[in-house]
Write an enzyme that holds these catalytic residues in place. Structure first.
Site, mmCIF file in Angstrom:
data_model
loop_
_atom_site.group_PDB
_atom_site.id
_atom_site.type_symbol
_atom_site.label_atom_id
_atom_site.label_comp_id
_atom_site.label_asym_id
_atom_site.label_seq_id
_atom_site.Cartn_x
_atom_site.Cartn_y
_atom_site.Cartn_z
ATOM 1 N N ASP A 96 -55.823 20.038 -12.672
ATOM 2 C CA ASP A 96 -56.008 18.112 -12.051
ATOM 3 C C ASP A 96 -54.956 17.721 -10.652
ATOM 4 O O ASP A 96 -53.591 18.138 -10.016
ATOM 5 C CB ASP A 96 -55.068 17.194 -13.135
ATOM 6 N N GLU A 125 -59.440 21.213 -9.174
ATOM 7 C CA GLU A 125 -59.822 19.868 -9.650
ATOM 8 C C GLU A 125 -60.221 19.579 -7.742
ATOM 9 O O GLU A 125 -58.948 19.394 -7.402
ATOM 10 C CB GLU A 125 -59.734 18.816 -10.022
ATOM 11 N N ASP A 137 -64.904 11.535 -15.433
ATOM 12 C CA ASP A 137 -64.617 11.179 -14.053
ATOM 13 C C ASP A 137 -65.583 10.161 -13.199
ATOM 14 O O ASP A 137 -65.188 9.396 -12.142
ATOM 15 C CB ASP A 137 -64.048 11.705 -13.317
#
Length: 577
Positions: free
Chosen positions: A327, A356, A423
């Site tokens: 992340d 990410e 997201d």
């Protein structure tokens, strides 16, 4: 000939080892400027007067973006060091020789003026991407909203819109109980968002990295999930949130209690004491997105770095997971990720490491940090093409060509090609609930090289606006499922697996017909060819003149219907000869 557009550097992006003794060389030029590029090469240390090692190979135009062409050549070699240069010819017949960043009118003969490739160095730096991951299908699960083993009323589970803190009691046992659904769909890899102890539903503010959140289950449950997934031919990837923690994480909690006397001050970026966050103001410590409840870790501190690397190793060793999705990984240093990769690959050599990052990630993909990324350039390209109508089919191909021309060849098959995620708004929502448009986008995603990324519920037409509404309860009620969409997913994934040519075949022809809103891809493998046509919008059109008589009358492998040379709106056609 446009000299300023011609570029080559003898680095790991344009001169790299594919496998021992086999190398790929790449050069970038202005789009449609050249008609021929020849790769000239020879042994650095053997004089041609003694043994003539000089050789040449015509390069192929491997791909193009909106502005540039990328030429490539693969060569076999067994040398200490290779010296090389390029011969360039444009449409006027002009020929130049490009060597070591200079242009010459005559063939370069002095090896000191050529590019240099040290074979052993490049082979030692080979980008070792896990073979098992290439072109596999990934399925993202948001555990708190995917499936539960507890009793939850339908009115609660299917509430819309859904809030950020709504507890649907999703757990690992619920996922285990629905593994057969994933196997039936054709999923290869399960990726779960964070599962460690945290006070939120999303779990991106971790309190304890060594403990499964009690609402999800136990370490034993995770082990069982991994074991059963492996037995069914599926891999399992966890979400690593190492960029930031919860304020209740032991190190930050100690800082809150002891202030400057805490032994953990260097674990974070504290700008002044005491650390505080107040509504409407920036916290006085660095944190993710200025969210004070997610303080940012200082991974330049060796103790902090060691702690999180040990966390990552622990779950690989304890539960045999197959990878980490990292992340906010672009906000962490290259130094840390090199340490991370080295340590984790020692535990499991074929572990998959995914970063990410929401933009182009070339500097993280040289082979010593991540294996791949969540491919947001693909996401934005699909969004612009299908939902925002900002670009033409040719522009989309240009965006994909940029990726192919600027990333290591072995990264392309492991890019996570997503339409949506936890997201983003659901893609079907962004399509205005237009199922035909959604299906056309899904076809392009699932028949494109790389790792198509399916966000849970997309296969049933689950919709939802921006976070948190995109995180609704999974559609297990058959009356709520879109059977047409599910059948489409299954057929596309089945086709992708049945015909490797779709993903690994040599590309014969890729083109866009902007006036027809058409993307055309033709590939060959093992003596047969496949043609894929994606009609991404607009009115029905005829393509007989484009495909030729040889494809007319062939069965569309997606529908079983004979192809008549016409494409309906949002049509997808897959033909084989």
């Amino acid at each position: 000939m446009e000299f300023s557009a011609i570029y080559h550097n003898a680095d790991k992006k344009q001169c790299f080892c594919l496998e021992k003794g086999r190398f790929l060389i790449r050069i970038k030029t202005k789009k449609d400027d050249l008609v021929k590029v020849v790769f000239h090469y020879q042994d650095k240390y053997i004089p041609v007067e003694r043994i003539d090692t000089r050789a040449q190979k015509e390069m192929i135009k491997a791909c193009s973006d909106q502005f540039c062409d990328y030429y490539e050549a693969e060569v076999e070699m067994d040398v200490v060091c290779l010296r090389y240069f390029f011969e360039l010819q444009d449409h006027t017949g002009e020929v130049k020789f490009y060597s070591n960043h200079d242009f010459y009118d005559v063939v370069v003969t002095d090896t000191d003026y050529m590019y240099n490739c040290t074979q052993n160095l490049r082979e030692e730096e080979i980008f070792d991407v896990p073979e098992w991951a290439k072109n596999k299908v990934v399925y993202q699960i948001f555990p708190s909203r995917y499936a539960t083993s507890k009793e939850v009323e339908a009115t609660t589970w299917y509430q819309t819109p859904i809030g950020p803190a709504t507890d649907l009691k999703g757990d690992l046992r619920g996922i285990i109980n629905h593994l057969d659904h994933l196997q039936e769909l054709g999923i290869d890899i399960i990726y779960m968002t964070p599962i460690f102890e945290s006070p939120s539903t999303h779990k991106y503010n971790t309190v304890d990295y060594y403990r499964i959140d009690s609402s999800f289950g136990t370490e034993a449950d995770l082990k069982e999930l991994v074991e059963k997934a492996h037995a069914m031919g599926m891999k399992v990837i966890l979400d690593g949130v190492f960029n930031h923690t919860s304020r209740d994480f032991f190190a930050f909690k100690d800082i809150l209690e002891k202030g400057e006397k805490s032994a953990y001050c260097d674990w974070y970026h504290i700008q002044e004491f005491p650390p505080k966050m107040e509504p409407g103001q920036k916290p006085n410590y660095k944190c993710f997105g200025y969210y004070g409840y997610m303080p940012k870790t200082n991974l330049q501190n060796p103790e902090t770095a060691e702690y999180f690397i040990n966390v990552a190793r622990y779950w690989v060793e304890k539960c045999d997971i197959d990878g980490w999705r990292l992340d906010v990984s672009d906000e962490i240093s290259h130094k840390f990720w090199r340490k991370f990769r080295s340590a984790l690959k020692e535990v499991k050599k074929d572990l998959l490491i995914i970063g990410e990052i929401w933009y182009h990630a070339e500097d993280f993909l040289d082979g010593d940090e991540w294996d791949t990324v969540m491919n947001y350039p693909f996401y934005f390209g699909m969004d612009d093409l299908f939902t925002k109508n900002r670009i033409r089919p040719s522009d989309f191909l240009g965006k994909m060509g940029y990726l192919e021309g600027n990333l290591h060849k072995d990264v392309i098959p492991v890019l996570w090609n997503l339409l949506d995620s936890h997201d983003t708004p659901r893609f079907i929502y962004r399509c205005g609930e237009n199922v035909d448009k959604f299906k056309a986008a899904v076809a392009l995603q699932l028949l494109w090289p790389g790792m198509p990324f399916v966000y849970y519920g997309d296969e049933y037409g689950l919709t939802g606006a921006q976070d948190p509404d995109c995180r609704r309860g999974m559609l297990w009620d058959k009356e709520r499922q879109n059977k047409e969409v599910y059948a489409w997913y299954r057929k596309l994934i089945e086709l992708r697996k049945k015909y490797p040519c779709i993903t690994t075949g040599r590309t014969i022809n890729t083109q866009a017909q902007d006036e027809k809103n058409l993307i055309y891809v033709e590939k060959e493998l093992d003596g047969y060819t496949m043609l894929m046509m994606f009609h991404v919008g607009g009115k029905a059109c005829s393509v007989e003149e484009l495909v030729g008589a040889e494809y007319i009358g062939k069965e569309n492998l997606l529908t079983g219907v004979s192809f008549d040379g016409k494409l309906r709106e949002y049509d997808t056609v897959v033909l084989m000869k």
